[in-house]
Each structure stands twice: as C-alpha cells, then as structure tokens.
Design an enzyme around this catalytic site. Structure first.
Site, PDB file in Angstrom:
ATOM      1  N   ASP A  94      81.176  -0.508 -13.089  1.00  0.00           N
ATOM      2  CA  ASP A  94      80.916   0.675 -12.266  1.00  0.00           C
ATOM      3  C   ASP A  94      82.093   1.652 -12.305  1.00  0.00           C
ATOM      4  O   ASP A  94      81.927   2.840 -12.562  1.00  0.00           O
ATOM      5  CB  ASP A  94      80.565   0.281 -10.815  1.00  0.00           C
ATOM      6  CG  ASP A  94      81.585  -0.673 -10.187  1.00  0.00           C
ATOM      7  OD1 ASP A  94      82.578  -1.025 -10.848  1.00  0.00           O
ATOM      8  OD2 ASP A  94      81.384  -1.056  -9.018  1.00  0.00           O
ATOM      9  N   ASP A  97      89.673   1.098 -12.019  1.00  0.00           N
ATOM     10  CA  ASP A  97      90.674   1.631 -11.107  1.00  0.00           C
ATOM     11  C   ASP A  97      92.051   1.151 -11.599  1.00  0.00           C
ATOM     12  O   ASP A  97      92.645   1.766 -12.489  1.00  0.00           O
ATOM     13  CB  ASP A  97      90.300   1.111  -9.714  1.00  0.00           C
ATOM     14  CG  ASP A  97      91.130   1.663  -8.586  1.00  0.00           C
ATOM     15  OD1 ASP A  97      91.626   2.775  -8.705  1.00  0.00           O
ATOM     16  OD2 ASP A  97      91.280   0.981  -7.559  1.00  0.00           O
TER      17      ASP A  97
HETATM   18  P1  5GP Z   1      90.214  -2.542 -10.733  1.00  0.00           P
HETATM   19  O1  5GP Z   1      90.418  -4.007 -11.021  1.00  0.00           O
HETATM   20  O2  5GP Z   1      90.063  -1.702 -11.969  1.00  0.00           O
HETATM   21  O3  5GP Z   1      91.271  -2.018  -9.826  1.00  0.00           O
HETATM   22  O4  5GP Z   1      88.947  -2.467  -9.836  1.00  0.00           O
HETATM   23  C1  5GP Z   1      87.671  -2.335 -10.263  1.00  0.00           C
HETATM   24  C2  5GP Z   1      86.732  -2.615  -9.117  1.00  0.00           C
HETATM   25  O5  5GP Z   1      87.234  -2.119  -7.883  1.00  0.00           O
HETATM   26  C3  5GP Z   1      85.438  -1.874  -9.339  1.00  0.00           C
HETATM   27  O6  5GP Z   1      84.538  -2.647 -10.067  1.00  0.00           O
HETATM   28  C4  5GP Z   1      84.968  -1.624  -7.919  1.00  0.00           C
HETATM   29  O7  5GP Z   1      84.256  -2.743  -7.446  1.00  0.00           O
HETATM   30  C5  5GP Z   1      86.243  -1.491  -7.121  1.00  0.00           C
HETATM   31  N1  5GP Z   1      86.616  -0.078  -6.933  1.00  0.00           N
HETATM   32  C6  5GP Z   1      87.666   0.564  -7.466  1.00  0.00           C
HETATM   33  N2  5GP Z   1      87.692   1.854  -7.067  1.00  0.00           N
HETATM   34  C7  5GP Z   1      86.617   2.014  -6.264  1.00  0.00           C
HETATM   35  C8  5GP Z   1      86.087   3.138  -5.566  1.00  0.00           C
HETATM   36  O8  5GP Z   1      86.579   4.280  -5.585  1.00  0.00           O
HETATM   37  N3  5GP Z   1      84.955   2.918  -4.853  1.00  0.00           N
HETATM   38  C9  5GP Z   1      84.342   1.697  -4.780  1.00  0.00           C
HETATM   39  N4  5GP Z   1      83.243   1.601  -4.056  1.00  0.00           N
HETATM   40  N5  5GP Z   1      84.817   0.622  -5.436  1.00  0.00           N
HETATM   41  C10 5GP Z   1      85.942   0.787  -6.178  1.00  0.00           C
END
Ligand code: 5GP
Length: 168
Positions: A94, A97
């Site tokens: 989705d 981040d």
């Molecule tokens: P990462 O490991 O890249 O930091 O995080 C990825 C996961 O964090 C995504 O799959 C999602 O579930 C959550 N996430 C990161 N940013 C957002 C955001 O702006 N909104 C939401 N709803 N979930 C996020």
C-alpha cells in the site's frame, strides 16, 4: 477532519497505467502477486483486474504499526501459502514509508529463490526512508503525512474510502 489528496478517478487512471506497464514487462510469464495485508487488499483487487499475464495471488499478513506510530518492529503474522521457488514475484504494497517492512520481506522471500522479485506500491513516502528499497512500480508519491483510505487505515478505520485522504 479528512482532506482528499488523491481522488478515486486519479487512482483508477493510475492503476490502469500500472496495469499496462506491468503487463508489458511480464508478457508470457506467470505473475505471483504477493499481497501484503491488510492495507494492500483494495489496491491489489483493482490491480489484478487490469493485468493481462496469468496472475496467481497469495497473501502475507505483516504488522508494524500501532495507530500513527511505528514500533520499528516488523512481524510476520501470516506467511505465504504457496512455494515461490523459481517464480516471478510481484509484491503489492500500500505505502512505503521507512522501508523497514519491505526490506524484511525482501530478505525473507529472496531466501526462497524466486526467479525474480519486483515491488509495486500504490504510494511512496520517500522523505521518511530509513532503509533504501528499490521500487519498480509506484502509483503516487506523498509528502511526510499520514494518509488513509483506499485500504489504508488509522486504527483499522477509513479503509473503505474510495479515495486517499489526509487526516488534518
Ligand atoms: P514502512 O516499514 O515502510 O515504514 O511501513 C510500511 C507500512 O506502514 C505500510 O504498509 C502501512 O501499513 C504503514 N504506513 C506507513 N505510512 C502510512 C500512512 O501514511 N498511512 C497509513 N495508514 N499507514 C502507513
């Protein structure tokens, strides 16, 4: 308050473009779509319907977030059902981040010797990256903001929104 950032029409057009791009890249091959639950289910459901190559789907449940805060820990709550050895894997995410989730998943899936792995993420938040990650297909880039809708939640709510919005 909820502010619309990306309309459902824009999403639909972009998903169609991604579908054409991916279909060209995988012509004549079978795609194993690895959908990272829960956030990616809406995007994956739309994407699979615009893919021309034969596509099978499998799911992983990954957890790393509580509300708006990341614990920094990535947990695999449900692993794939199928063997991916020698197959073409398309991870559907989705939003990317920090990159921690995808790096953990990439390491795990690579250890199972697929023929190829590519990532398709609906959203990308590059300003927040901690670990670099190579994204082959991206829908839209967003700023350092918390977005919801189109499968993305805040405390399990807002996933049903047909557009992507920001809570302000
Ligand atoms: P990462 O490991 O890249 O930091 O995080 C990825 C996961 O964090 C995504 O799959 C999602 O579930 C959550 N996430 C990161 N940013 C957002 C955001 O702006 N909104 C939401 N709803 N979930 C996020």
């Amino acid at each position: 308050m909820l502010k619309e950032l990306i309309s459902s029409r824009k999403i639909k057009n972009r998903v169609a473009e991604l579908g054409r791009e991916i279909s060209t890249a995988y012509a004549g091959k079978e795609i194993v779509m690895v959908v990272l639950l829960r956030g990616s289910f809406v995007f994956a459901a739309d994407l699979i319907r615009v893919l021309e190559p034969e596509t099978v789907v499998d799911f992983m449940v990954v957890s790393s977030y509580q509300g708006e805060n990341t614990s920094g820990e990535v947990r695999i709550l449900k692993d794939l059902a199928d063997n991916i050895h020698g197959r073409h894997i398309l991870i559907v995410e989705d939003i990317v981040d920090t990159g921690l989730t995808l790096n953990k998943i990439l390491t795990l899936l690579q250890s199972r010797s697929p023929q190829s792995i590519a990532i398709c993420s609906m959203l990308n938040k590059p300003s927040r990256r901690i670990q670099p990650v190579d994204l082959q297909y991206v829908g839209f880039e967003v700023e350092d903001q918390f977005v919801v809708g189109y499968g993305l939640d805040m405390d399990q709510k807002y996933r049903q929104l047909p557009y992507i919005g920001e809570l302000v």
